[in-house]
Design an enzyme around this catalytic site. Structure first.
Site, mmCIF file in Angstrom:
data_model
loop_
_atom_site.group_PDB
_atom_site.id
_atom_site.type_symbol
_atom_site.label_atom_id
_atom_site.label_comp_id
_atom_site.label_asym_id
_atom_site.label_seq_id
_atom_site.Cartn_x
_atom_site.Cartn_y
_atom_site.Cartn_z
ATOM 1 N N HIS A 12 -6.082 4.580 -10.539
ATOM 2 C CA HIS A 12 -5.188 3.451 -10.261
ATOM 3 C C HIS A 12 -5.386 2.286 -11.230
ATOM 4 O O HIS A 12 -5.253 1.117 -10.861
ATOM 5 C CB HIS A 12 -5.354 2.971 -8.819
ATOM 6 C CG HIS A 12 -4.936 3.974 -7.786
ATOM 7 N ND1 HIS A 12 -3.878 4.840 -7.967
ATOM 8 C CD2 HIS A 12 -5.451 4.253 -6.546
ATOM 9 C CE1 HIS A 12 -3.744 5.599 -6.886
ATOM 10 N NE2 HIS A 12 -4.686 5.275 -6.023
ATOM 11 N N HIS A 35 1.102 1.573 -2.775
ATOM 12 C CA HIS A 35 0.070 2.348 -2.071
ATOM 13 C C HIS A 35 0.029 2.017 -0.580
ATOM 14 O O HIS A 35 -1.055 2.022 0.025
ATOM 15 C CB HIS A 35 -1.292 2.092 -2.717
ATOM 16 C CG HIS A 35 -2.274 3.213 -2.558
ATOM 17 N ND1 HIS A 35 -2.682 3.673 -1.323
ATOM 18 C CD2 HIS A 35 -2.926 3.967 -3.471
ATOM 19 C CE1 HIS A 35 -3.567 4.649 -1.490
ATOM 20 N NE2 HIS A 35 -3.725 4.849 -2.788
ATOM 21 N N GLU A 86 3.302 8.033 -2.402
ATOM 22 C CA GLU A 86 3.268 7.225 -3.613
ATOM 23 C C GLU A 86 4.106 7.900 -4.699
ATOM 24 O O GLU A 86 3.722 8.928 -5.249
ATOM 25 C CB GLU A 86 1.830 7.065 -4.098
ATOM 26 C CG GLU A 86 0.880 6.518 -3.050
ATOM 27 C CD GLU A 86 -0.559 6.875 -3.375
ATOM 28 O OE1 GLU A 86 -1.079 6.405 -4.409
ATOM 29 O OE2 GLU A 86 -1.169 7.654 -2.604
#
Length: 352
Positions: free
Chosen positions: A107, A177, A315
């Site tokens: 991420h 998220h 996601e």
């Protein structure tokens, strides 16, 4: 429609963070904050007409600043994993922080977009967050002028638009998220909620790093198959290697009928208890389904204690590690090219 704002709190630096409340004429609303461009609340009616908050999160600012739960986070520049925390663009090797198991980049962290303070501009039914991610931030090349717009409609659809432009080639693969629980945050596990993902294939991963092998595998005949509605918990603990590797569902699905720039329905979910249904549409080629396997006693809103599998994520993205796999959809953004991606979470009541 109305958009109101108030101070949500102050960061450890003393900087104020604003909360924006976007409400439609039915009384349903969403709330977002300028720290991390984070989605804090989504409150929609259940079958009895009572508002249910269907995303996990916190009532105060401090946990968003201090913890790494990613509740409601805007993830950027790249969502998901990059193997070895490195890649090449135009023959130049780019090294990122190894923030997962000392090996991979996850991420875009540490301290990715979800830990930055964004500028905000409110419209009639939307809020646009903007910032410039400087060249070299977390290792990514180029000055990336980026924005995230949250729009909430009269029909209870939450539309998230990502836009940006970089002055050098870079990676642009942003996502949200949020952890959803259609019975309401704090109501317990999501195992009895139903999910459909319109994808005939997924990307298997290598244990234990959760990096895709580079192949597409069919879901048919396996516990990975969500082409028709299925209880999330129906096969989550099956003795199937991919599920054993990741402790349950945490996999990328390659959604059907992808065409660049075209938004189409990629998933649906619903909860029998509340009657709340959620449809997911996106122009992204893939979606990561994560069943909250590693939520560990997080104290959330209203004093609720979130634990394992109390929320699920959908996601939207390109494949994990796509920047290093030529067969995957490329997340590379050319210098001066406009990045644009949209995902919509639309809430309604189940048809009886």
């Amino acid at each position: 429609m109305s958009v109101t704002e108030r101070e949500f709190g102050r960061l450890s630096t003393g900087e104020p963070v604003k909360l924006y409340h976007i409400e439609n004429t039915s009384g349903a609303y969403v709330e977002v904050i300028s720290f991390g461009a984070i989605l804090v609340r989504v409150c929609v009616p259940d079958r009895d007409g009572d508002l249910k908050d269907v995303v996990l999160g916190y009532d105060q600012l401090a946990p968003y600043e201090e913890r790494s739960s990613f509740f409601g986070a805007t993830v950027g520049r790249n969502g998901n994993r990059i193997a070895g925390a490195s890649f090449e663009i135009q023959g130049k090797r780019i090294d990122l922080a190894k923030n997962e198991n000392g090996v991979n980049n996850l991420h875009s962290g540490p301290n990715g977009f979800e830990k930055k303070l964004w500028s905000a501009s409110a419209g009639e039914n939307c809020v646009k967050f903007s910032r410039i991610s400087p060249d070299g931030e977390n290792g990514f090349p180029g000055n990336f002028d980026v924005s995230v717009t949250y729009e909430f409609t009269e029909s209870n659809a939450l539309r998230i638009l990502y836009e940006g432009v970089s002055d050098a080639p870079t990676v642009a693969n942003m996502t949200n998220h949020s952890f959803f629980n259609l019975a309401g945050e704090g109501s317990g596990a999501i195992l009895d909620q139903y999910l459909a993902i319109y994808a005939k294939t997924y990307t298997p991963v290598i244990d234990p790093a959760s990096i895709p092998t580079g192949e597409y595998a069919p879901v048919k005949g396996t516990p990975m198959d969500f082409t028709e509605y299925k209880r999330i918990g129906q096969e989550i603990d099956a003795d199937f290697p991919q599920l054993v590797y990741t402790g349950g569902y945490d996999h990328n699905y390659v959604t059907d009928q992808y065409e660049k720039g075209v938004v189409r329905r990629i998933a649906d979910a619903y909860c029998e208890e509340t009657g709340i249904a959620m449809a997911v549409s996106s122009d992204c080629p893939c979606v990561q389904f994560y069943a909250g396997n590693f939520i560990e006693e997080e104290k959330g809103k209203k004093g609720h204690l979130y634990t394992r599998r109390d929320g699920f994520c959908l996601e939207t993205q390109t494949e994990p590690n796509a920047v290093n796999e030529k067969a995957f959809h490329s997340p590379v953004l050319a210098a001066g090219e406009r990045y644009s991606s949209v995902t919509e979470y639309s809430f309604s009541l189940m048809q009886s």
